[in-house]
Design a protein around this motif. Structure first.
Motif, short mmCIF file in Angstrom:
data_model
loop_
_atom_site.label_atom_id
_atom_site.label_comp_id
_atom_site.label_asym_id
_atom_site.label_seq_id
_atom_site.Cartn_x
_atom_site.Cartn_y
_atom_site.Cartn_z
N GLN A 150 60.35 -30.65 -31.96
CA GLN A 150 59.93 -29.25 -32.17
C GLN A 150 58.45 -29.08 -31.87
O GLN A 150 57.72 -28.49 -32.68
N LEU B 47 46.30 -27.14 -29.94
CA LEU B 47 46.70 -26.23 -31.01
C LEU B 47 45.92 -26.61 -32.27
O LEU B 47 46.18 -27.64 -32.88
N TYR C 168 51.40 -36.83 -27.06
CA TYR C 168 51.61 -35.88 -28.15
C TYR C 168 50.83 -36.43 -29.32
O TYR C 168 51.19 -37.47 -29.88
N SER D 143 57.09 -32.57 -35.00
CA SER D 143 55.82 -32.17 -34.38
C SER D 143 54.73 -33.01 -35.04
O SER D 143 54.70 -33.13 -36.27
N SER E 51 47.97 -35.64 -32.74
CA SER E 51 47.26 -34.74 -33.66
C SER E 51 46.25 -35.54 -34.45
O SER E 51 46.47 -36.73 -34.70
#
Ligand code: BTN
Length: 243
Positions: free
Chosen positions: A39, A113, A57, A13, A59
């Motif tokens: 994950q 998130l 994806y 992740s 962050s």
């Protein structure tokens, strides 16, 4: 945000990796991308389907000089950066769903998130993860979700779209830090699928709040007028429209 970009192939992740880097002293603004996640996770313990080469994806690490209470606005700012990027490539019916999703029509296209590492009552650092369903086909999407490719009926370049999102984000986050949050909130309200005045139900970790959605406050929290006439400020939760 985005002065330093790190690209990975397959990771568990990107949020996990970002936490690890943040703990090791990585500065604010570093952005991590992965081609796929084994994950990927969403809020409330949900999994985030992350097939290789099909979605964004990503962050990033923040070390915000902000109180914890202002973090909902950070999440909404990221939603705004995604919504703006999608509108920019002519996706129709894009809306922000408080507190952390972006929708196209009735389908969820992106989720955010935000995970905070608190030091006392201050945010030591925050890891903000965003997932965008870009080129996923119907069969690769969970129920209730959609993708950019389904909306546009064509595939979209992942790198191009990622760059637009990060560029938007960098600008909007500067607005937030430099005291232009009123304008920012105005923009978010305009893009919000929530019609203020509408009846809503918000399910939080330990209770359910039902009433009329009055407004977002200056921190991006939702102000709800309860049936007893009192107002309650809700920072996060799952927003539903009572049937
Ligand atoms: C949600 O809608 O519940 C939030 C989904 C967030 C998914 C992204 S994908 C990149 C980052 N890494 C994760 O494991 N999750 C976030």
């Amino acid at each position: 945000i985005g002065k330093k970009l790190l690209a990975y192939d397959l990771v568990t992740s990107t949020n996990d990796l970002a936490h690890f880097l943040a703990e090791s002293g990585e500065p604010q603004g570093t952005v991590l991308f992965a081609n796929g996640q084994t994950q990927g996770r969403g809020r409330l313990g949900n999994a985030w389907n992350s097939p290789v080469g099909k979605g964004i994806y990503c962050s990033f690490i923040l070390r915000p000089e902000l109180e914890v209470a202002r973090m909902p606005l950070v999440t909404l700012t990221v939603a705004m950066a995604i919504a703006k990027a999608l509108k920019g490539i002519h996706v129709d019916k894009v809306s922000i769903k408080w507190p952390n999703d972006v929708y196209v029509g009735h389908g969820k296209v992106a989720g955010i998130l935000t995970e905070m590492h608190l030091e006392g009552d201050r945010v030591g650092y925050a890891v903000v993860g965003l997932g965008v369903n870009v080129n996923l086909s119907r069969g690769e999407l969970p129920p209730g979700a959609t993708s950019v490719a389904l909306a546009l009926k064509r595939e979209v370049d992942l790198v191009d779209l990622s760059h637009i999102i990060i560029k938007n984000l960098d600008r909007l986050y500067a607005d937030l830090l430099e005291g232009r949050s009123r304008e920012l909130l105005g923009m978010i309200k305009e893009s919000s699928g929530l019609i203020l005045g509408e009846r809503v139900r918000v399910v939080t970790a330990n209770h359910v709040v039902e009433g009329y959605a009055l407004d977002f406050d200056e921190n991006g929290s939702l102000v709800i007028r309860l049936d007893n006439g009192c107002c309650q400020v809700v920072h996060t939760g799952h927003l539903e429209k009572p049937g």
